[in-house]
Design a protein around this motif. Structure first.
Motif, short mmCIF file in Angstrom:
data_model
loop_
_atom_site.label_atom_id
_atom_site.label_comp_id
_atom_site.label_asym_id
_atom_site.label_seq_id
_atom_site.Cartn_x
_atom_site.Cartn_y
_atom_site.Cartn_z
N LEU A 1 -8.62 -15.26 -5.05
CA LEU A 1 -9.31 -14.00 -4.81
C LEU A 1 -10.18 -14.09 -3.56
O LEU A 1 -10.83 -15.10 -3.30
N GLY A 2 -10.19 -12.99 -2.80
CA GLY A 2 -11.08 -12.87 -1.65
C GLY A 2 -12.07 -11.75 -1.85
O GLY A 2 -12.82 -11.39 -0.94
N GLY A 3 -12.07 -11.17 -3.05
CA GLY A 3 -12.95 -10.07 -3.42
C GLY A 3 -12.70 -9.76 -4.87
O GLY A 3 -11.85 -10.36 -5.54
N ALA A 4 -13.45 -8.80 -5.38
CA ALA A 4 -13.33 -8.45 -6.79
C ALA A 4 -11.99 -7.81 -7.09
O ALA A 4 -11.37 -7.17 -6.24
N VAL A 5 -11.55 -7.97 -8.34
CA VAL A 5 -10.40 -7.26 -8.88
C VAL A 5 -10.93 -6.40 -10.03
O VAL A 5 -11.30 -6.92 -11.08
N SER A 6 -11.01 -5.09 -9.80
CA SER A 6 -11.68 -4.19 -10.73
C SER A 6 -10.77 -3.04 -11.11
O SER A 6 -10.48 -2.16 -10.29
N GLY A 7 -10.32 -3.03 -12.36
CA GLY A 7 -9.50 -1.95 -12.89
C GLY A 7 -10.12 -1.44 -14.18
O GLY A 7 -9.99 -2.09 -15.23
N PRO A 8 -10.81 -0.31 -14.14
CA PRO A 8 -11.49 0.17 -15.35
C PRO A 8 -10.57 0.28 -16.57
O PRO A 8 -10.98 0.01 -17.69
N GLY A 9 -9.31 0.67 -16.34
CA GLY A 9 -8.38 0.84 -17.44
C GLY A 9 -7.68 -0.42 -17.88
O GLY A 9 -6.93 -0.43 -18.87
#
Length: 217
Positions: free
Chosen positions: A140-148
């Motif tokens: 990862l080079g940043g966040a992985v954000s999936g609300p669902g």
């Protein structure tokens, strides 16, 4: 609108910029280590696009980025406003960044081949999901954000390294299929108070190796 479906654009090392208010429908685009920038209301990849040395940006301003073709790049940015990123096939062994917004359901679905040294993805819709299927390691080079919800599936023997960045959902499933997960930072996987984190091996019968975690998941 722009349409090159059924045709081949041969660019070599020359920069390609396509910016249209309507749909961008792309056929085969042949390059050798250049910059490719495509912006359209929607972007459809119908053929092989790019090469391993490219820096590529695909932007949809009112729809989705999708198609049956494959985008090859070393530095790929995918941004969809008012739609989805994917389903889309990519071949990237460098940076892959994806964002989807504009709809409650705006989601990201990618199938990649290559060891990703910098992956980040986010959706802003309340039920937007992220799915990455990768042949190769992922850092990862940043966040992985999936609300669902978030799904990351690697092939057998590959490693997911969070590099201090968080994988998160909003009280929804985070489903990881990995053999080795190298963790840094506190709470690197966060499914919220009511969500579930599922971790299973890509290789049948293999023990999961969780390395370096601090403060738990």
């Amino acid at each position: 609108a722009f349409t090159s479906t059924g045709q081949t654009l041969t660019m070599g090392s020359k920069t390609l910029t396509i910016n249209v208010g309507g749909a961008a429908n792309l056929g085969t685009i042949s390059t050798t280590g250049t910059t490719v920038q495509v912006t359209g209301a929607s972007v459809t990849v119908n053929g092989a696009l790019g090469s391993a040395g490219d820096t590529t940006t695909l932007t949809s301003t009112a729809g989705s980025i999708t198609g049956a073709g494959t985008v090859t790049s070393n530095n790929l940015t995918l941004s969809a406003t008012g739609g989805n990123v994917g389903a889309l096939n990519t071949a990237d062994a460098g940076t892959l960044s994806a964002t989807a917004s504009g709809l409650a359901t705006s989601s990201i679905t990618l199938t990649n081949t290559g060891n990703l040294s910098n992956f980040n993805a986010s959706t802003s819709g309340a039920s937007g999901t992220i799915s990455l299927t990768n042949t190769g390691n992922v850092t990862l080079g940043g966040a992985v954000s999936g609300p669902g919800g978030v799904t990351i599936a690697l092939n057998g023997g590959s490693t997911l390294t969070n590099a201090g960045f968080k994988i998160s959902s909003n009280n929804n499933l985070i489903d990881l299929t990995i053999d080795t997960f190298t963790l840094t930072g506190a709470n690197p996987v966060d499914a919220g108070a009511a969500g579930t984190v599922s971790i299973k091996t890509a290789t049948a019968g293999r023990a999961i190796n969780l390395a370096g975690g601090a403060g738990g998941l």
